[in-house]
Structure formats: structure tokens, C-alpha cells
Design an enzyme around this catalytic site. Structure first.
Site: not given
Ligand code: NDP
Ligand code: OXD
Length: 325
Positions: A240, A288
């Protein structure tokens, strides 16, 4: 006004309210996945009290308050930061994030593409091409490149596994401790929490950001973070926009601490045409698109959750609002 909400029925109604995302393919795939689902497209919502589910993206704040009988809010995206920023989000309605398996596949392709681009010195060769310069660099094997994935969730883990399969020296960072690593046979070491951040970052040649945007992660791609990477490292930022402190990125590039960055997400999207990033040759920008939710792969997951709700079974992929993801 008092509403009497219908009993859970076999003819549930979903409102498609994804602003800026064309509805047609979504509606087709959702109907295919759950034929008894009635789908209405905003602004033709009909009686607001008849709406059981909303599929939301880029909604105006306060929008979801108008549906008094809402059972579940579905996010079109994996990241729910924008939904959670809405102070008027109905507090007691479950919020479900998009755990589309297709998202992880697309993101893995994108991250691997960019990691290989940097690993094989393509920025240098591109600059040489512009100068008509023939000069070979000594090859480096993938196992000598340390790559770090911030966020080892559904998507980050899949990317880390893909990088590991290519032979990179991969490590991950998450919030909660994980004994025994992650990925096949625990091949990816996972560090966690604030105390694990510096050891995770140390000497990384490529840093991939796949964190959710929360109070804890906003601004995490900053000067201190960059200073711990190997000199001349690369950043692949696909999470993000507000994770990144833009001035710190430019300073790290100017000083040579970073050699370049791929940026897919921005604090203001679309990125304004006058933004300095557009004309910076050290940056690769994409609008994006590193992983867009595709209705073909996402609709079955959403339909499964509606089926579960109608059957009184626990929902999948519910967001922990206090945690922020
Ligand atoms: P998940 O909720 O499955 O995973 C999030 C991960 O981040 C977990 O491993 C979590 O740790 C870790 N995390 C959260 N907070 C912290 C912190 N404070 N410190 C360290 N680690 C942290 O999310 P997804 O994998 O599905 O997606 C991740 C992100 O990718 C989305 O939120 C979005 O921002 C981005 N995204 C971007 C896209 C794009 O097109 N650019 C498309 C899809 C997603 P833990 O395992 O310990 O819970
Ligand atoms: C998502 C994205 O969060 O597309 O899925 O950014």
C-alpha cells in the site's frame, strides 16, 4: 427508523458496490458460482433493507450505513485498509477480506519478474544500452542474493516460496512468531515483531513489501529500514502507498543506499501526472496491477462464504478489526 430484517433466506441479495470496477464479469461469475444469489448493482439497490451482502471497493465513507440488515461486508481486495478507515463502518457486521487464490498466483509472478530483473542486473544493462556500452558484469548466483519478504500471509508466503524455488536466499517477516520457518519443509526462515525487524532487514539485496496497511506498518519503508539493507539494494513495493516514506526513498536512491525500486502502489492513486516518481529513471512504476482480483478465481471463494452464512457455518477470511487485517 425501525427495520424488520428478513429471516436468513434461500434467495439472498448481494449488492455490487465496487466503485471504478466494471460489474459485468463479476455478476456473471457470481451468478455462475451461486445461482440463487440475486445481484443488484449500485445505484439500483432497491429497498436497502433487502440487502444481505455488499461486495465493496473504494466506497465513499458512510456508504454501508444505509443497509440496516447487512449480514456480511465482502471486500473486493485482500487489503481492507480503506474499509477500516471508514469510521461509520457498521461495527457489528463481519468484514471478510478477499482471499482469492488467484491473487497470490498473480503476485508471485510479478514479484519473481521484478526480483529476476534486479538479480540479473537489468537496470545496469538498460543504462548501458542507452549509452551504447558493451560491458559484461560477473554473474551472481541466486543463492548469493538475500531476498526478504515483509508480510508472510497468504500472498507473501506464496511469493517467498516462489523465490526460494528459484534458489534465492529468502527470509520472511511477520507479526506473530513462527517456529520452524515457513514454506516447503520450513525452507524460509521467518522473523517476527519489532525485535525481529533489524535482523530480518540486515544485508538484504532485495526487499519485497507485502504487508497490510495498519497503524503499525504505516511508514515502515523509511530511512531506518533502508539503512539496514545491503548497500545498493532494491525495493519491490506492492502493498500500500502509505507504507512508503517517499522522501526517504529518494534520499536512499540519491545516496546509493538503494539502487532502484519497483512501485505498484501509491499514497494517491492514480499517481498525479506531475509526481516526481514518473520521471525518475531509477524507478519502475506500475498502476496498482501487480495482482488484481479476478472474478473467475475470486467468485467461488465469495460464494462459499455466502453458502456458509446461509447454512449457519463459520465464515472464512474474517478480518480482525482490532488487528487491522
Ligand atoms: P494476510 O492478511 O494474509 O497477511 C498479512 C501478513 O502481514 C501476515 O503474515 C502478518 O503477520 C503480517 N503482518 C501484519 N502486520 C504486521 C506487523 N505489524 N509486523 C509484521 N508483520 C505484520 O494478507 P495478504 O497476504 O492476503 O495480503 C497482504 C497485503 O498485500 C494486503 O493487505 C495488501 O496491502 C497487499 N496487496 C496488494 C495488491 C496489489 O495489487 N498491489 C494485491 C493484493 C494484496 P502474521 O502472519 O503474524 O499475522
Ligand atoms: C488488494 C489490491 O488488496 O488489489 O487486493 O490492492
Amino acid at each position: 427508523m425501525q427495520y424488520i430484517c428478513r429471516m436468513r433466506s434461500n434467495n439472498p441479495v448481494l449488492l455490487y458496490a465496487c466503485f471504478g470496477v466494471p460489474a459485468e464479469r463479476w455478476c456473471r461469475e457470481l451468478r455462475r458460482a451461486l445461482p440463487q444469489l440475486e445481484i443488484r448493482e449500485w445505484p439500483d439497490a432497491g429497498d436497502p433493507a433487502e440487502i444481505d451482502y455488499v461486495l465493496a471497493w473504494n466506497h465513499p465513507h458512510g456508504f454501508l450505513r444505509q443497509f440496516p440488515c447487512l449480514r456480511v461486508i465482502f471486500s473486493l481486495g485482500a487489503g481492507v485498509d480503506r474499509l477500516l478507515e471508514d469510521a461509520q463502518l457498521p461495527p457489528d457486521v463481519p468484514l471478510v477480506r478477499m482471499a482469492d487464490p488467484g491473487l497470490a498466483v498473480l503476485m508471485r509472478e510479478f514479484v519473481i519478474m521484478q526480483a529476476l530483473y534486479y538479480h540479473r542486473d537489468m537496470p545496469v544493462y538498460q543504462a548501458q544500452q542507452r549509452a551504447a556500452l558493451w560491458r559484461q558484469l560477473p554473474p551472481v548466483s541466486a543463492s548469493e542474493r538475500r531476498v526478504g519478504v515483509m508480510g508472510m500471509g497468504q500472498i507473501g508466503l506464496h511469493c517467498a516460496e516462489g523465490l526460494r524455488e528459484l534458489g534465492f536466499d529468502v527470509r520472511g517477516w511477520g507479526r506473530t512468531p513462527r517456529a520452524g520457518g515457513a514454506g516447503a519443509g520450513g525452507a524460509v526462515a521467518v522473523m517476527s515483531g519489532r525485535e525481529g525487524l533489524a535482523p530480518f532487514l540486515r544485508d538484504l539485496a532485495i526487499l519485497v513489501c507485502l504487508l497490510p496497511l495498519t497503524g503499525e506498518t504505516r511508514g515502515i519503508l523509511n530511512q531506518k529500514t533502508f539503512s539496514l539493507l545491503a548497500r545498493g539494494a532494491y525495493l519491490i513495493h506492492v502493498a500500500r502507498g502509505p507504507h512508503l516514506v517517499e522522501d526517504d526513498l529518494i534520499a536512499a536512491l540519491d545516496s546509493g543506499q538503494l539502487s532502484g525500486a519497483t512501485i505498484d502502489v501509491f499514497a494517491h492513486e492514480p499517481l498525479p501526472s506531475e509526481h516526481r516518481f514518473w520521471r525518475d529513471p531509477r524507478l519502475i512504476l506500475t498502476p496498482h496491477v501487480s495482482a488484481l482480483t479476478r472474478p473467475q478465481t475470486a467468485a467461488p471463494r465469495l460464494a462459499e462464504n455466502i453458502r456458509r452464512d446461509l447454512a449457519g457455518e463459520p465464515l472464512l477470511d474474517v478480518v480482525d478489526r482490532a488487528r487491522g487485517y
